[in-house]
Design an enzyme around this catalytic site. Structure first.
Site, PDB file in Angstrom:
ATOM      1  CD1 TRP A 143       0.393  -0.185   3.217  1.00 18.99           C
ATOM      2  CD2 TRP A 143      -1.411   1.115   3.423  1.00 18.99           C
ATOM      3  NE1 TRP A 143       0.363   0.294   4.499  1.00 18.99           N
ATOM      4  CE2 TRP A 143      -0.723   1.097   4.660  1.00 18.99           C
ATOM      5  CE3 TRP A 143      -2.578   1.862   3.322  1.00 18.99           C
ATOM      6  CZ2 TRP A 143      -1.166   1.799   5.776  1.00 18.99           C
ATOM      7  CZ3 TRP A 143      -3.024   2.560   4.440  1.00 18.99           C
ATOM      8  CH2 TRP A 143      -2.329   2.525   5.653  1.00 18.99           C
ATOM      9  CG  ASN A 180       3.328  -6.449   4.915  1.00 20.51           C
ATOM     10  OD1 ASN A 180       3.078  -6.644   6.096  1.00 20.51           O
ATOM     11  ND2 ASN A 180       3.855  -5.318   4.525  1.00 20.51           N
ATOM     12  NE  ARG A 189       2.385  -9.021   7.460  1.00 23.96           N
ATOM     13  CZ  ARG A 189       3.448  -9.541   8.073  1.00 23.96           C
ATOM     14  NH1 ARG A 189       3.416 -10.819   8.444  1.00 23.96           N
ATOM     15  NH2 ARG A 189       4.526  -8.825   8.298  1.00 23.96           N
ATOM     16  CB  SER A 190      -2.407  -8.966   1.050  1.00 19.53           C
ATOM     17  OG  SER A 190      -2.336  -8.005   0.037  1.00 19.53           O
ATOM     18  CD  GLN A 191       1.382  -3.308   3.604  1.00 21.16           C
ATOM     19  OE1 GLN A 191       1.690  -2.775   2.547  1.00 21.16           O
ATOM     20  NE2 GLN A 191       1.944  -2.962   4.751  1.00 21.16           N
ATOM     21  CD  GLU A 262       7.902  -8.879   9.833  1.00 19.55           C
ATOM     22  OE1 GLU A 262       6.737  -8.422   9.787  1.00 19.55           O
ATOM     23  OE2 GLU A 262       8.173 -10.079   9.598  1.00 19.55           O
ATOM     24  CG  ASP A 295       2.263  -2.705  11.226  1.00 16.62           C
ATOM     25  OD1 ASP A 295       2.020  -1.615  10.680  1.00 16.62           O
ATOM     26  OD2 ASP A 295       3.159  -3.455  10.838  1.00 16.62           O
ATOM     27  CD  GLU A 479       7.504   4.631   9.326  1.00 13.52           C
ATOM     28  OE1 GLU A 479       6.968   3.523   9.180  1.00 13.52           O
ATOM     29  OE2 GLU A 479       8.373   4.874  10.185  1.00 13.52           O
ATOM     30  CD  GLU A 493       6.557  -4.323  16.212  1.00 10.08           C
ATOM     31  OE1 GLU A 493       5.878  -5.207  16.760  1.00 10.08           O
ATOM     32  OE2 GLU A 493       6.953  -4.398  15.021  1.00 10.08           O
TER      33      GLU A 493
END
Length: 533
Positions: A143, A180, A189-191, A262, A295, A479, A493
């Site tokens: 994304w 992702n 997983r995706s996003q 990760e 997240d 970010e 994190e």
């Protein structure tokens, strides 16, 4: 003759210099007198050379007249006066045009060439060029890339957009979905699904390529709906949830109930904090939270202050289902364009059911907002978040609902520097005081689409103030940002990353979108002067 011309040229230079007013040849201490002394003795700027190198924005005599008239008698008032009247190096000398040039110069630094496979490595190699977010994110992400592409589109990087679309199309063809990020450990997983909207940024009209991309888009939709075939008495399987009236909606999920590669130690630690729950259950919720892109956030937590209470897969998210509506409508339109009427009719029906479900399950008239839906309590969740703006972005809200949401957003999420992600301060990065570029774009575009232009403009102005002000102080595009203090963001994190793909993209797109628009003037003094801290 050449000697004569040289002598004549030198004489003209001397005449020109002689014509310059004497005041312009004097040192700043002489020109600005008591103003200069006050600035330096009160150490408005730590380095005395800073103001000595400043440039006046208007006639020095007029500046001094206003200084004597207003008599700023506090450090804050004096600093405000200086920033309004001088271009101070390293403080407010980077205007929006400088910011735009900086972003254009950043793109090549974030571009990666096609990858070579490395045995034993985790990178999923791409065959075409692509853009990474920056910092610790050194591979292409799902994304993130849509918001990056918004900036590439207005910064003359169309070929790079087409290359990234080719990478995403090939990734769906190979794996059945877009992970992702382009690492093996992200394949479970995706996003948030933005591929449909990415396709709208393409300028390539090749019908063969269009058919291939449509097939990939339909394959992605099948990935999100694959749980339909395994629904049981619980009413949910993988990414599909059966709602009380039987309509099928979507949730976030991950195929592997394990700690994330990760964030391995972090997940082990989180699971150990709640021994009453199976560790695999917590891992699944953590991974689903990562698929959401948020997240992590209080949206997913039973106790907003404890990550170990995460329950992402119990929640049917309003943002995901708004994006699924966009995907279904996009597929229907592309099928119709290719004269596949059966396909167009099928996806139009799916979209109609989802649009109705968004109204039925996610709208909370008593709170004037859209909410996530809790499949355990069978009711909307109490968590207020910027996700409420996704139905506006998808065109799924009525004019009355959009007006009500605008009031709720103004009351709960609007901060001095843009939109908070949620009103709660939890230490998680997708909560207050942080604001994120993608959510600002969704909000601005959604508000504008639904007739709430004034709030869209205000969010734009405040967000650009934050980005530009931080850029002035640090020279970086970040970010995330603290939109309450208009400073770099925090929490989560890992440290705040710079680069940064989606901030660059949204900033360029907003400046392009509103440039010269008298109804939403992005060049007003509050932005062009760039506040100093």
């Amino acid at each position: 003759m050449q000697i004569c011309r040289s002598i004549l040229g030198a004489a003209l230079v001397l005449v020109t210099l002689a014509a310059v007013p004497l005041q312009a040849q004097e040192a700043p201490a002489a020109i600005y007198g008591e103003l200069f002394q006050q600035i330096q003795t009160e150490r408005i700027f730590p380095d005395g050379k800073t103001f000595a190198d400043a440039e006046p924005r208007r006639d020095p005599a007029a500046i001094m007249a206003d200084y004597r008239r207003t008599a700023p008698d506090t450090p804050v008032a004096l600093e405000d006066f200086v920033l309004a009247n001088f271009k101070v190096p390293g403080v407010n000398d980077r205007g929006l045009s400088t910011l735009r040039r900086h972003i254009r110069n950043l793109w090549p630094m974030l571009v990666r060439e096609p990858d070579e496979p490395t045995p034993g490595g985790s990178l999923l190699p791409m065959t075409e060029r692509y853009v990474v977010p920056g910092g610790r994110f050194r591979e292409m992400y799902y994304w993130d890339s849509y918001f990056t592409m918004l900036g590439l589109a207005v910064d003359g990087q169309q070929q790079l957009i087409e290359a990234m679309l080719d990478n995403f199309t090939a990734t769906i063809e190979r794996f059945g979905h877009i992970p992702n990020g382009m690492r093996t450990y992200y394949l479970g997983r995706s996003q948030p699904p933005f591929f449909a909207l990415m396709l709208d940024l393409s300028h390539d009209e090749d019908p063969v390529l269009a058919a291939r991309r449509l097939a990939a888009l339909r394959q992605e939709h099948a990935y999100w709906m694959a749980g339909t075939s395994c629904l049981d008495a619980t009413g949910a399987c993988a990414r599909v949830v059966r709602m009380p009236d039987g309509v099928l909606l979507n949730r976030y999920w991950d195929d592997h109930p394990l700690p994330r590669d990760e964030s391995y130690v972090e997940d082990l630690t989180t699971a150990q904090e709640d021994p009453s729950r199976a560790a695999t259950e917590i891992y699944r919720h953590l991974r689903a939270g990562a698929e959401s892109g948020w997240d992590y956030s209080s949206r997913w937590l039973a106790d907003p202050q404890r990550l170990s209470t995460i329950r992402t897969t119990d929640i049917v998210p309003v943002d995901l289902n708004s994006l699924m509506l966009i995907m279904e409508e996009e597929i229907a339109g592309r099928c119709a364009a290719q004269d596949d009427q059966a396909c167009a009719a099928a996806y139009t029906e799916m979209a109609g059911e989802r649009r109705a479900a968004l109204q039925r399950y996610f709208w909370m008239p008593e709170e004037d907002r859209f909410a996530d839906w809790d499949r355990v309590s069978q009711a909307p969740t109490p968590r207020v978040s910027a996700a409420m703006l996704f139905p506006l972005f998808a065109g799924a809200a009525t004019k009355e609902q959009a007006a009500a949401v605008a009031q709720t957003v103004t009351r709960t999420l609007l901060a001095p520097g843009g939109l908070r992600t949620t009103p709660l301060h939890t230490g998680e990065q997708w909560d207050a005081p942080n604001g994120w570029a993608p959510l600002q774009w969704i909000a601005i575009a959604g508000l504008e689409r639904s007739g709430q232009e004034a709030l869209a403009c205000e969010v734009s102005r405040r967000w650009l103030d934050t980005v530009a002000g931080t850029f002035t102080e640090t020279g970086k595009m970040l970010e995330k940002y603290n939109v309450e203090e208009r400073t770099p963001g925090g929490g989560g994190e890992y440290p705040t990353q710079d680069g940064f793909g989606w901030t660059n993209g949204v900033t360029s797109a907003l400046l392009e979108r509103y440039a010269g628009n008298p109804a939403c003037d992005m060049q007003r003094p509050a932005i062009s002067l760039l506040y100093a801290r």
